[in-house]
Design a protein around this motif. Structure first.
Motif, PDB file in Angstrom:
ATOM      1  N   SER A  76      61.299 -17.156  33.733  1.00 31.78           N
ATOM      2  CA  SER A  76      62.115 -17.253  35.126  1.00 31.78           C
ATOM      3  C   SER A  76      61.390 -16.905  36.333  1.00 31.78           C
ATOM      4  CB  SER A  76      63.568 -16.210  34.800  1.00 31.78           C
ATOM      5  OG  SER A  76      63.095 -14.882  34.962  1.00 31.78           O
ATOM      6  N   VAL A  77      61.804 -17.053  37.265  1.00 33.59           N
ATOM      7  CA  VAL A  77      61.246 -16.694  38.650  1.00 33.59           C
ATOM      8  C   VAL A  77      61.261 -15.193  38.731  1.00 33.59           C
ATOM      9  CG1 VAL A  77      61.413 -16.520  41.028  1.00 33.59           C
ATOM     10  CG2 VAL A  77      61.781 -18.752  39.816  1.00 33.59           C
ATOM     11  N   LEU A  78      62.284 -14.696  38.306  1.00 31.10           N
ATOM     12  CA  LEU A  78      62.519 -13.177  38.358  1.00 31.10           C
ATOM     13  C   LEU A  78      61.398 -12.412  37.125  1.00 31.10           C
ATOM     14  CD1 LEU A  78      63.998 -10.601  39.140  1.00 31.10           C
ATOM     15  CD2 LEU A  78      65.632 -10.864  37.359  1.00 31.10           C
ATOM     16  N   THR A  79      61.027 -12.901  36.014  1.00 26.57           N
ATOM     17  CA  THR A  79      60.156 -12.591  35.138  1.00 26.57           C
ATOM     18  C   THR A  79      58.696 -12.519  35.998  1.00 26.57           C
ATOM     19  OG1 THR A  79      61.171 -13.254  33.448  1.00 26.57           O
ATOM     20  CG2 THR A  79      58.982 -12.783  33.090  1.00 26.57           C
ATOM     21  N   ALA A  80      58.361 -13.601  36.785  1.00 25.86           N
ATOM     22  CA  ALA A  80      57.337 -13.553  37.232  1.00 25.86           C
ATOM     23  C   ALA A  80      57.191 -12.542  38.379  1.00 25.86           C
ATOM     24  CB  ALA A  80      56.978 -14.902  38.138  1.00 25.86           C
ATOM     25  N   GLN A  81      58.127 -12.157  38.985  1.00 30.23           N
ATOM     26  CA  GLN A  81      58.259 -11.066  40.055  1.00 30.23           C
ATOM     27  C   GLN A  81      58.070  -9.846  39.384  1.00 30.23           C
ATOM     28  OE1 GLN A  81      62.124 -11.952  41.575  1.00 30.23           O
ATOM     29  NE2 GLN A  81      61.379 -12.992  43.460  1.00 30.23           N
ATOM     30  N   ARG A  82      58.627  -9.456  38.376  1.00 27.96           N
ATOM     31  CA  ARG A  82      58.436  -8.483  37.366  1.00 27.96           C
ATOM     32  C   ARG A  82      57.110  -8.447  37.191  1.00 27.96           C
ATOM     33  NH1 ARG A  82      64.052  -8.899  34.042  1.00 27.96           N
ATOM     34  NH2 ARG A  82      65.352  -7.464  35.430  1.00 27.96           N
ATOM     35  N   LEU A  83      56.384  -9.446  36.687  1.00 29.27           N
ATOM     36  CA  LEU A  83      54.831  -9.254  36.349  1.00 29.27           C
ATOM     37  C   LEU A  83      53.938  -9.003  37.448  1.00 29.27           C
ATOM     38  CD1 LEU A  83      54.482 -12.330  34.195  1.00 29.27           C
ATOM     39  CD2 LEU A  83      54.535  -9.955  33.508  1.00 29.27           C
ATOM     40  N   LYS A  84      54.498  -9.202  38.839  1.00 27.88           N
ATOM     41  CA  LYS A  84      53.873  -8.760  39.963  1.00 27.88           C
ATOM     42  C   LYS A  84      54.453  -7.397  40.342  1.00 27.88           C
ATOM     43  CE  LYS A  84      51.136  -9.858  43.424  1.00 27.88           C
ATOM     44  NZ  LYS A  84      49.495  -9.844  43.362  1.00 27.88           N
ATOM     45  N   ASN A  85      55.321  -6.755  39.688  1.00 28.55           N
ATOM     46  CA  ASN A  85      56.024  -5.609  39.998  1.00 28.55           C
ATOM     47  C   ASN A  85      56.906  -5.540  41.365  1.00 28.55           C
ATOM     48  OD1 ASN A  85      56.735  -2.844  39.424  1.00 28.55           O
ATOM     49  ND2 ASN A  85      54.817  -2.111  40.461  1.00 28.55           N
ATOM     50  N   ARG A  86      57.312  -6.540  41.687  1.00 23.39           N
ATOM     51  CA  ARG A  86      57.760  -6.704  43.002  1.00 23.39           C
ATOM     52  C   ARG A  86      59.138  -7.497  42.997  1.00 23.39           C
ATOM     53  NH1 ARG A  86      55.926  -5.872  47.970  1.00 23.39           N
ATOM     54  NH2 ARG A  86      57.996  -6.021  48.454  1.00 23.39           N
ATOM     55  N   VAL A  87      60.198  -6.700  42.143  1.00 23.29           N
ATOM     56  CA  VAL A  87      61.390  -6.887  42.194  1.00 23.29           C
ATOM     57  C   VAL A  87      62.402  -6.372  43.209  1.00 23.29           C
ATOM     58  CG1 VAL A  87      63.595  -6.947  40.709  1.00 23.29           C
ATOM     59  CG2 VAL A  87      61.440  -7.106  39.530  1.00 23.29           C
ATOM     60  N   PRO A  88      62.827  -7.365  44.097  1.00 19.47           N
ATOM     61  CA  PRO A  88      63.537  -6.982  45.103  1.00 19.47           C
ATOM     62  C   PRO A  88      64.902  -6.053  45.119  1.00 19.47           C
ATOM     63  CG  PRO A  88      63.248  -9.342  45.248  1.00 19.47           C
ATOM     64  CD  PRO A  88      62.910  -8.877  43.902  1.00 19.47           C
ATOM     65  N   SER A  89      65.149  -5.006  45.765  1.00 18.93           N
ATOM     66  CA  SER A  89      65.912  -4.020  45.419  1.00 18.93           C
ATOM     67  C   SER A  89      66.693  -3.597  46.677  1.00 18.93           C
ATOM     68  CB  SER A  89      65.440  -2.767  44.621  1.00 18.93           C
ATOM     69  OG  SER A  89      64.812  -2.079  45.225  1.00 18.93           O
ATOM     70  N   THR A  90      66.002  -3.576  47.767  1.00 18.87           N
ATOM     71  CA  THR A  90      66.896  -3.026  49.033  1.00 18.87           C
ATOM     72  C   THR A  90      67.484  -4.136  49.641  1.00 18.87           C
ATOM     73  OG1 THR A  90      64.874  -3.615  50.439  1.00 18.87           O
ATOM     74  CG2 THR A  90      64.817  -1.397  49.471  1.00 18.87           C
ATOM     75  N   PRO A  91      68.344  -3.885  50.528  1.00 19.76           N
ATOM     76  CA  PRO A  91      69.160  -4.951  51.098  1.00 19.76           C
ATOM     77  C   PRO A  91      68.312  -5.966  52.013  1.00 19.76           C
ATOM     78  CG  PRO A  91      70.403  -2.849  51.592  1.00 19.76           C
ATOM     79  CD  PRO A  91      69.110  -2.556  50.769  1.00 19.76           C
ATOM     80  N   LEU A  92      67.078  -5.488  52.819  1.00 20.96           N
ATOM     81  CA  LEU A  92      66.108  -6.452  53.113  1.00 20.96           C
ATOM     82  C   LEU A  92      65.452  -7.131  52.480  1.00 20.96           C
ATOM     83  CD1 LEU A  92      64.870  -7.420  56.000  1.00 20.96           C
ATOM     84  CD2 LEU A  92      63.387  -5.346  55.877  1.00 20.96           C
ATOM     85  N   GLU A  93      64.849  -6.619  51.258  1.00 23.39           N
ATOM     86  CA  GLU A  93      64.254  -7.291  50.140  1.00 23.39           C
ATOM     87  C   GLU A  93      64.979  -8.336  49.622  1.00 23.39           C
ATOM     88  OE1 GLU A  93      61.027  -3.950  48.609  1.00 23.39           O
ATOM     89  OE2 GLU A  93      63.011  -4.167  47.658  1.00 23.39           O
TER      90      GLU A  93
END
Length: 495
Positions: free
Chosen positions: A167-184
């Motif tokens: 998934s796209v989210l898995t790629a984000q996790r591999l980069k250690n950048r999973v959005p969590s704040t309202p702005l992200e």
């Protein structure tokens, strides 16, 4: 000796006879058992029918469930304006290849507007408390763009090594950048959900990064804002093979409206199609263009049932929901001018009225805003009264622009998911669906053939995908009709 007047009369009589014979031959063809019945008069159905006609297969019949052609390209009147409830942009312009829809739009001179997203960082609002500093929003945009670039490189590598999809989210996790704040989350929603109508956790990486539409046709987007409607491109294709009257209206007897197909019986000898009004039609073949959402529903009863491999392929695909909500106000209270067309709202609930567009360029002096919601929010909003949606929207706008702004005078909330003839807006590639499943999605079952934007391997979800899919599906059927070459090759999984 024949005088000029008599010559003119003979020529006129011959011209009239030619027109009468033309209509007679079409009517005569329609009276026969059609070679192909095309179900659905959206872009893919019309494109498939035209391709068949161009190949000399003119004994066709098009059955459309609604009272119009165009499908999910649909204009409507809103507060005196012609707005698009469905497809609104020509996406993929300015690249090395010509987007066929952009070519048509220019041929018929539809009014379009370049969508400039460059200043989103200057127009990103906090949940409460006004704008984010431009530097803060831009830094985050740049940071998440780096994640997008990483994801595209990873996707290319996985494809080259024939690795399993993620998934796209898995790629984000591999980069250690999973959005969590309202702005992200707002920027992540802008990057992904705004395009695919589903979140990164369910969206395929290998089939969406890089996205073929922008890689092949260019990265520019143009908003259609023409009173004739974006559906004019479907009419443009239809009028190339269907007869019209002197006013340009389609009068061809091979197109029947208000004919919702509810049952398809198929056998080696042909197909029998029943419609909601009790009519029965026979043909040698049928070409189905309804959405993947409709195929996943119980609207059409297949006799016999479709084989398990086909059902599995259909249900592996996602039908996304993308809702454009239009609002009209007595006067403008939001920033206008260059660099202000698009703005974001960052809320703790991801996707809560995040993407906004003010339409001053497209509809000058109209005081209209457009806000986009998707997926679960779309479904939630469809099930509540418009008055509740309006109250929620006004709460968001007051959080951005203050408590003293005027109440919206009009609101338009499309309901694509609730509509049994659509069940959503466009397909999205979920995790793990490969070329193998794609081949199965569009593969024929006996004399039942399939088309639609969901059968476009590279351009699913787009108008150009629907158009090109119609051509591709028709070209699968044509050799079967003409030469008996009816074998469809499904590539083995993993190739």
């Amino acid at each position: 000796m024949v005088n000029n007047k008599e010559t003119s009369m003979v020529a006129s009589l011959l011209a009239v006879m030619a027109v009468v014979l033309s209509f007679f031959s079409i009517a005569q063809a329609a009276a026969k058992v059609p070679t192909v019945i095309v179900v659905g008069a959206g872009m893919s159905g019309i494109s498939a029918a035209k391709t068949l006609s161009d190949a000399g297969i003119k004994n066709i019949l098009i059955l459309e469930a609604t009272d119009r052609i165009g499908g999910r390209i649909h204009k409507t009147n809103f507060a005196g304006l012609s707005v698009e409830m469905g497809a609104n942009w020509v996406e993929g312009v300015g690249g090395s290849e010509m987007n066929p829809i952009w070519e048509m739009v220019n041929k018929i001179k539809l009014k379009t507007f370049f969508s400039d997203y460059d200043n989103v960082s200057s127009n990103t609002y906090k949940q409460v408390g006004g704008l984010y500093a431009e530097s803060v929003a831009q830094h985050l945009l740049d940071s998440l763009d780096n994640v997008v670039e990483f994801s595209e490189n990873l996707s290319t590598l996985l494809t080259a090594k024939k690795q399993e999809d993620i998934s796209v989210l898995t790629a984000q996790r591999l980069k250690n950048r999973v959005p969590s704040t309202p702005l992200e989350m707002a920027i992540d929603y802008y990057n992904y959900d705004y395009e695919f109508a589903e979140p990164p956790r369910v969206t395929s990486l290998q089939n969406t990064a890089p996205l073929p539409t922008f890689a092949n046709f260019g990265e520019d987007l143009y908003f259609v804002g023409d009173s004739r409607g974006y559906e004019s491109v479907v009419h443009y294709v239809a009028k190339q093979f269907l007869t019209t009257n002197k006013d340009g209206q389609i009068t061809d007897p091979r197109l029947l409206l208000n004919k919702a197909v509810v049952q398809i019986t198929y056998s080696p000898s042909g197909v029998i199609i029943k419609t909601e009004d009790g009519s029965v039609y026979r043909a040698e073949y049928v070409m189905l263009s309804p959405s993947i959402g409709v195929l996943q529903s119980t609207l059409i009863d297949f006799k016999p049932d479709l084989p398990p491999w086909k059902i599995l392929a259909i249900y592996q695909f996602d039908m996304a929901v993308y809702t454009k909500i239009f609002l009209k106000f007595p006067y403008k209270f939001w920033p206008a001018g260059n660099g202000t067309e698009f703005f974001l709202y960052a809320h703790e609930k991801r996707g809560y009225y995040t993407i906004w567009q003010q339409l001053e360029r497209e509809y000058p002096g109209s005081n209209v805003l457009l806000v986009t919601v998707t997926d679960d929010e779309s479904k939630r909003i469809e099930q509540q009264p418009d008055s509740d949606t309006k109250a929620e929207v006004m709460g968001v706008l007051r959080a951005m622009f203050g408590k003293n702004i005027p109440e919206a005078t009009d609101i338009l909330v499309p309901r694509w998911w609730s509509n049994k003839f659509y069940k959503g807006t466009f397909s999205n590639w979920p995790i793990g669906v490969s070329r193998f499943e794609f081949d199965q999605i569009r593969a024929p079952v006996g004399r039942v053939y399939f088309t639609g934007e969901h059968t476009s391997q590279h351009y699913n979800g787009y108008v150009h995908g629907a158009y090109l899919a119609g051509i591709d599906s028709a070209n699968i059927l044509i050799p079967c009709i003409k030469k008996g070459a009816c074998t469809y090759h499904v590539q083995p999984k993993g190739t």
